[in-house]
Design a protein around this motif. Sequence first.
Motif, PDB file in Angstrom:
ATOM      1  N   ILE A  65       7.631  14.352  10.772  1.00  0.00           N
ATOM      2  CA  ILE A  65       6.198  14.413  11.091  1.00  0.00           C
ATOM      3  C   ILE A  65       5.456  13.818   9.901  1.00  0.00           C
ATOM      4  CG2 ILE A  65       4.218  15.911  11.588  1.00  0.00           C
ATOM      5  CD1 ILE A  65       6.186  18.026  12.600  1.00  0.00           C
ATOM      6  N   TYR A  66       4.711  12.741  10.139  1.00  0.00           N
ATOM      7  CA  TYR A  66       3.922  12.116   9.078  1.00  0.00           C
ATOM      8  C   TYR A  66       2.454  12.459   9.306  1.00  0.00           C
ATOM      9  CZ  TYR A  66       8.099   9.271   8.301  1.00  0.00           C
ATOM     10  OH  TYR A  66       9.379   8.848   8.047  1.00  0.00           O
ATOM     11  N   LEU A  67       1.825  13.039   8.288  1.00  0.00           N
ATOM     12  CA  LEU A  67       0.402  13.347   8.380  1.00  0.00           C
ATOM     13  C   LEU A  67      -0.365  12.271   7.641  1.00  0.00           C
ATOM     14  CD1 LEU A  67       0.536  17.186   7.630  1.00  0.00           C
ATOM     15  CD2 LEU A  67       0.536  16.043   9.860  1.00  0.00           C
ATOM     16  N   ILE A  68      -1.278  11.617   8.354  1.00  0.00           N
ATOM     17  CA  ILE A  68      -2.103  10.589   7.709  1.00  0.00           C
ATOM     18  C   ILE A  68      -3.574  10.981   7.839  1.00  0.00           C
ATOM     19  CG2 ILE A  68      -0.403   8.774   8.186  1.00  0.00           C
ATOM     20  CD1 ILE A  68      -2.370   7.652  10.323  1.00  0.00           C
ATOM     21  N   PHE A  98       0.621   1.177  -7.796  1.00  0.00           N
ATOM     22  CA  PHE A  98       0.632   2.491  -7.141  1.00  0.00           C
ATOM     23  C   PHE A  98       1.135   2.339  -5.700  1.00  0.00           C
ATOM     24  CE2 PHE A  98      -1.346   5.501  -4.222  1.00  0.00           C
ATOM     25  CZ  PHE A  98      -0.943   6.708  -4.772  1.00  0.00           C
ATOM     26  N   ARG A  99       0.645   1.289  -5.008  1.00  0.00           N
ATOM     27  CA  ARG A  99       1.075   1.063  -3.614  1.00  0.00           C
ATOM     28  C   ARG A  99       2.573   0.756  -3.535  1.00  0.00           C
ATOM     29  NH1 ARG A  99      -2.674   3.859  -1.485  1.00  0.00           N
ATOM     30  NH2 ARG A  99      -4.734   3.167  -2.069  1.00  0.00           N
ATOM     31  N   ASP A 100       3.104   0.091  -4.563  1.00  0.00           N
ATOM     32  CA  ASP A 100       4.560  -0.168  -4.588  1.00  0.00           C
ATOM     33  C   ASP A 100       5.332   1.152  -4.666  1.00  0.00           C
ATOM     34  OD1 ASP A 100       4.101  -2.903  -4.576  1.00  0.00           O
ATOM     35  OD2 ASP A 100       4.338  -3.136  -6.747  1.00  0.00           O
ATOM     36  N   TYR A 101       4.887   2.029  -5.561  1.00  0.00           N
ATOM     37  CA  TYR A 101       5.532   3.345  -5.673  1.00  0.00           C
ATOM     38  C   TYR A 101       5.462   4.086  -4.333  1.00  0.00           C
ATOM     39  CZ  TYR A 101       5.492   3.490 -10.878  1.00  0.00           C
ATOM     40  OH  TYR A 101       5.699   3.276 -12.215  1.00  0.00           O
ATOM     41  N   GLU A 102       4.287   3.977  -3.704  1.00  0.00           N
ATOM     42  CA  GLU A 102       4.055   4.725  -2.455  1.00  0.00           C
ATOM     43  C   GLU A 102       5.033   4.284  -1.360  1.00  0.00           C
ATOM     44  OE1 GLU A 102       0.044   4.130  -0.699  1.00  0.00           O
ATOM     45  OE2 GLU A 102      -0.093   6.307  -0.720  1.00  0.00           O
ATOM     46  N   THR A 103       5.204   2.965  -1.245  1.00  0.00           N
ATOM     47  CA  THR A 103       6.119   2.447  -0.220  1.00  0.00           C
ATOM     48  C   THR A 103       7.560   2.859  -0.530  1.00  0.00           C
ATOM     49  OG1 THR A 103       4.662   0.574   0.191  1.00  0.00           O
ATOM     50  CG2 THR A 103       6.938   0.314   0.895  1.00  0.00           C
ATOM     51  N   LYS A 104       7.918   2.777  -1.809  1.00  0.00           N
ATOM     52  CA  LYS A 104       9.278   3.134  -2.217  1.00  0.00           C
ATOM     53  C   LYS A 104       9.572   4.604  -1.906  1.00  0.00           C
ATOM     54  CE  LYS A 104      10.909   0.780  -5.946  1.00  0.00           C
ATOM     55  NZ  LYS A 104      10.954   0.540  -7.386  1.00  0.00           N
ATOM     56  N   ARG A 122      -0.741  -0.615   3.891  1.00  0.00           N
ATOM     57  CA  ARG A 122       0.358  -1.584   4.049  1.00  0.00           C
ATOM     58  C   ARG A 122       0.995  -1.428   5.426  1.00  0.00           C
ATOM     59  NH1 ARG A 122       3.640  -2.155  -1.692  1.00  0.00           N
ATOM     60  NH2 ARG A 122       1.883  -3.058  -2.841  1.00  0.00           N
ATOM     61  N   THR A 123       1.025  -2.535   6.147  1.00  0.00           N
ATOM     62  CA  THR A 123       1.577  -2.514   7.506  1.00  0.00           C
ATOM     63  C   THR A 123       3.025  -2.034   7.509  1.00  0.00           C
ATOM     64  OG1 THR A 123       0.273  -4.492   7.785  1.00  0.00           O
ATOM     65  CG2 THR A 123       1.729  -3.947   9.591  1.00  0.00           C
ATOM     66  N   GLU A 124       3.775  -2.395   6.464  1.00  0.00           N
ATOM     67  CA  GLU A 124       5.187  -1.993   6.459  1.00  0.00           C
ATOM     68  C   GLU A 124       5.335  -0.476   6.414  1.00  0.00           C
ATOM     69  OE1 GLU A 124       5.892  -3.446   1.935  1.00  0.00           O
ATOM     70  OE2 GLU A 124       7.698  -2.707   2.898  1.00  0.00           O
ATOM     71  N   ASN A 125       4.377   0.219   5.789  1.00  0.00           N
ATOM     72  CA  ASN A 125       4.440   1.689   5.767  1.00  0.00           C
ATOM     73  C   ASN A 125       4.238   2.243   7.182  1.00  0.00           C
ATOM     74  OD1 ASN A 125       4.537   1.413   2.998  1.00  0.00           O
ATOM     75  ND2 ASN A 125       2.424   2.070   2.641  1.00  0.00           N
TER      76      ASN A 125
END
Length: 166
Positions: A4-7, A56-62, A83-86
């Motif tokens: 479950i992803y909460l956005i 920061f966004r790189d860390y987030e995706t990783k 980021r679309t990939e996320n």
Amino acid sequence: MRAIYLIGFMGSGKTSVAKALREKLSVESVDTDEKIELAAEKTIPEIFKIEGENRFRDYETKVLKRLSNRNIIVATGGGIIERTENVTWMKRNGIVIYLHTSWEEIADRLTNDETRPLWKQSEQDRKKLYQNRESNYISASDEIVGTDKKTPKKIAEEIIDLINNN
Ligand code: S3P
């Protein structure tokens, strides 16, 4: 159970709702911001200041992609949809729930917040960010739950109902 992803925007209650869901479902919950701080060995304001938002966004995706466990509740950061990939990743690996909170309630909850770099800008810019992201949250989500004037427990109950009816 699927992940479950909460956005949702900063201050929409993703972390508190994840904890309420954890108690009700007895499933592990994680916060991407917490994992980022551990990985970077810095606080989020420090990462923004020293390394910049892109890093920061790189860390987030990783961090997001490391959480491949199916039985997990993930409280994401407000910019995860940048980021679309996320978004592709979350949709592929679980159910994405958008916690929708009105601008008025967000502004009220975050009045004196000092921990969020993107909140520390002019009122006009904060509001623009909120408005610009709205359609991204909607298109990234499988379900939308309104959070205004609701407790995390009540929101968690609504989410469980949605999942059970899916
Ligand atoms: C951000 C939201 C924050 C945190 C970082 C960037 C954003 O998380 O990831 O400050 O871009 O909206 P919360 O949504 O938990 O405040």
